[in-house]
Design an enzyme around this catalytic site. Structure first.
Site, PDB file in Angstrom:
ATOM      1  N   ASN A 141      47.879  32.672  33.400  1.00 26.98           N
ATOM      2  CA  ASN A 141      47.521  32.433  34.784  1.00 26.98           C
ATOM      3  C   ASN A 141      46.271  31.578  34.852  1.00 26.98           C
ATOM      4  O   ASN A 141      45.080  32.305  34.529  1.00 26.98           O
ATOM      5  CB  ASN A 141      47.284  33.803  35.660  1.00 26.98           C
ATOM      6  CG  ASN A 141      46.789  33.731  36.930  1.00 26.98           C
ATOM      7  OD1 ASN A 141      46.701  32.323  37.489  1.00 26.98           O
ATOM      8  ND2 ASN A 141      46.432  34.519  37.786  1.00 26.98           N
ATOM      9  N   LYS A 201      44.627  30.082  37.093  1.00 28.71           N
ATOM     10  CA  LYS A 201      43.848  30.519  38.484  1.00 28.71           C
ATOM     11  C   LYS A 201      43.187  28.988  38.712  1.00 28.71           C
ATOM     12  O   LYS A 201      43.739  27.796  38.722  1.00 28.71           O
ATOM     13  CB  LYS A 201      42.601  31.420  38.255  1.00 28.71           C
ATOM     14  CG  LYS A 201      43.252  32.903  37.528  1.00 28.71           C
ATOM     15  CD  LYS A 201      42.261  33.843  37.721  1.00 28.71           C
ATOM     16  CE  LYS A 201      42.847  35.039  36.970  1.00 28.71           C
ATOM     17  NZ  LYS A 201      42.311  36.352  37.178  1.00 28.71           N
ATOM     18  N   HIS A 247      50.061  38.572  43.431  1.00 26.74           N
ATOM     19  CA  HIS A 247      48.719  38.775  42.447  1.00 26.74           C
ATOM     20  C   HIS A 247      47.574  39.605  43.195  1.00 26.74           C
ATOM     21  O   HIS A 247      47.351  39.164  44.508  1.00 26.74           O
ATOM     22  CB  HIS A 247      48.261  37.406  42.043  1.00 26.74           C
ATOM     23  CG  HIS A 247      47.018  37.477  40.778  1.00 26.74           C
ATOM     24  ND1 HIS A 247      45.692  37.882  41.128  1.00 26.74           N
ATOM     25  CD2 HIS A 247      47.119  37.559  39.541  1.00 26.74           C
ATOM     26  CE1 HIS A 247      45.105  38.012  39.813  1.00 26.74           C
ATOM     27  NE2 HIS A 247      45.882  37.861  38.940  1.00 26.74           N
ATOM     28  N   GLU A 258      44.605  39.027  43.540  1.00 25.03           N
ATOM     29  CA  GLU A 258      43.494  38.271  44.236  1.00 25.03           C
ATOM     30  C   GLU A 258      44.169  37.810  45.573  1.00 25.03           C
ATOM     31  O   GLU A 258      43.281  37.548  46.564  1.00 25.03           O
ATOM     32  CB  GLU A 258      43.054  37.035  43.189  1.00 25.03           C
ATOM     33  CG  GLU A 258      42.299  37.519  41.848  1.00 25.03           C
ATOM     34  CD  GLU A 258      42.273  36.775  40.782  1.00 25.03           C
ATOM     35  OE1 GLU A 258      42.781  35.728  40.718  1.00 25.03           O
ATOM     36  OE2 GLU A 258      41.615  37.445  39.823  1.00 25.03           O
ATOM     37  N   GLU A 304      49.547  45.166  36.857  1.00 28.01           N
ATOM     38  CA  GLU A 304      47.901  44.617  36.733  1.00 28.01           C
ATOM     39  C   GLU A 304      47.074  45.637  37.731  1.00 28.01           C
ATOM     40  O   GLU A 304      46.932  45.348  38.609  1.00 28.01           O
ATOM     41  CB  GLU A 304      47.906  43.246  37.390  1.00 28.01           C
ATOM     42  CG  GLU A 304      48.752  42.208  36.583  1.00 28.01           C
ATOM     43  CD  GLU A 304      48.424  40.826  36.472  1.00 28.01           C
ATOM     44  OE1 GLU A 304      48.045  40.299  35.472  1.00 28.01           O
ATOM     45  OE2 GLU A 304      47.867  40.374  37.769  1.00 28.01           O
ATOM     46  N   GLY A 310      39.922  40.313  35.176  1.00 27.53           N
ATOM     47  CA  GLY A 310      38.689  39.680  35.058  1.00 27.53           C
ATOM     48  C   GLY A 310      37.561  40.533  34.972  1.00 27.53           C
ATOM     49  O   GLY A 310      36.393  40.050  35.091  1.00 27.53           O
ATOM     50  N   SER A 341      42.596  41.751  31.508  1.00 25.92           N
ATOM     51  CA  SER A 341      41.733  41.607  30.498  1.00 25.92           C
ATOM     52  C   SER A 341      42.375  41.832  29.159  1.00 25.92           C
ATOM     53  O   SER A 341      41.814  42.431  28.133  1.00 25.92           O
ATOM     54  CB  SER A 341      40.520  42.513  30.533  1.00 25.92           C
ATOM     55  OG  SER A 341      39.822  42.441  31.788  1.00 25.92           O
TER      56      SER A 341
HETATM   57  C1  PEP Z   1      45.208  37.730  35.905  1.00 26.53           C
HETATM   58  O1  PEP Z   1      44.307  37.154  36.742  1.00 26.53           O
HETATM   59  O2  PEP Z   1      46.567  38.065  36.206  1.00 26.53           O
HETATM   60  C2  PEP Z   1      44.602  38.653  34.715  1.00 26.53           C
HETATM   61  C3  PEP Z   1      45.099  39.389  34.181  1.00 26.53           C
HETATM   62  O3  PEP Z   1      43.207  38.062  34.423  1.00 26.53           O
HETATM   63  P1  PEP Z   1      42.452  38.495  33.297  1.00 26.53           P
HETATM   64  O4  PEP Z   1      43.253  38.419  31.975  1.00 26.53           O
HETATM   65  O5  PEP Z   1      41.269  37.611  33.332  1.00 26.53           O
HETATM   66  O6  PEP Z   1      41.965  40.117  33.502  1.00 26.53           O
END
Ligand code: PEP
Length: 253
Positions: free
Chosen positions: A9, A11, A95, A97, A167, A173, A212
């Site tokens: 992803n 972003k 997601h 976000e 998630e 992040g 992460s």
């Molecule tokens: C994500 O945005 O779906 C995500 C898992 O981000 P990160 O790996 O940076 O935590």
């Protein structure tokens, strides 16, 4: 047997040049006969160039969201049919976000998911709890509600054409990943919940972990029995770390 899936992803990152270079590095670095399915979700504006570059490659193209309507006066939205026309196979929906910063509700996410299904895009449905919810012991309740909202609208059978991504919001992040055991506990819960309704759907649906994941921790996460790959944010922006994560999925999922 569930084929592992690893999706980047990207972003709101990248330039025309960096997207081209990252895709070139991935195409060069991926092994010939891939045991793992690999996808990338660039920002919308980079989808046409990625579509051109990925023609006849094994990398699946995806979008970071999809409209909840067919067509019409919905400024700022991109429909499932448009994404299909530009070679997308995947679409992230729900997601955290989007939920957090754009107030996307369970109902809106369910409508987005349904549009993806209707047009033959594979939605990657993201669900997960905040730190506050985890600390209050509400993790299962939260994932139940997020999943139920979608399945009530689109039906359980839709999961034959979809992917779930667990998630935890507190791990996205932040550099603070769930332990393999913490992630496995929720993945197993989701699969058991689905199995109570339809064993075949539950056994076949891929449940990715996201939050992460990096080149160092991927192997231990993917070794868990109900973790079928990952949705990768930060670590998908560098070819080396993303390729190491893909390799870990091939070895352990
Ligand atoms: C994500 O945005 O779906 C995500 C898992 O981000 P990160 O790996 O940076 O935590």
């Amino acid at each position: 047997m569930r084929r592992p899936l690893v999706v980047g992803n990207w972003k709101m990152h990248g330039t025309r040049e960096s997207v081209r270079d990252l895709l070139a590095a991935l195409l060069q670095g991926l092994p010939g006969n891939l045991a793992v399915e690999v996808g990338v979700c660039p920002a919308y504006v980079f989808i046409p160039q990625a579509f051109e570059q990925l023609q006849s490659s094994p990398i699946l193209l995806g979008a970071q969201n999809v409209a909840d309507r067919e067509v019409g006066a919905f400024t700022g939205e991109v429909s499932a049919a448009m994404l299909k026309e530009f070679g997308c196979h995947l679409a992230i929906v729900g997601h955290s976000e989007r939920r957090q910063f754009y107030n996307e509700s369970d109902a809106l996410i369910a409508a987005r998911y349904q549009q993806a299904i209707k047009h033959g895009l594979c939605p990657i449905l993201c669900i997960g709890e905040t730190l506050k919810q985890r600390e209050a012991g509400q993790t299962f309740e939260v994932v139940d509600a997020q999943l139920d909202a979608v399945l009530e609208r689109a039906g359980l059978d839709s999961l034959a054409h979809a992917v779930i991504a667990y998630e935890p919001v507190w791990a996205i992040g932040t550099g603070r990943t769930a332990t393999p055991e913490q992630a496995q506990e929720v993945h197993a819960y989701i699969r058991q919940k689905l199995a109570a309704q339809d064993r075949r759907i539950a056994e076949n649906v891929r449940i990715l972990y996201g939050g992460s994941v990096n080149a160092e921790n991927a192997k231990a996460l993917f070794a868990m029995p109900d973790i079928d790959g990952g949705l990768i944010g930060g670590a998908s922006l560098k070819a080396d770390s993303f390729l190491t994560i893909v390799q870990a999925a091939g070895e352990t999922c």
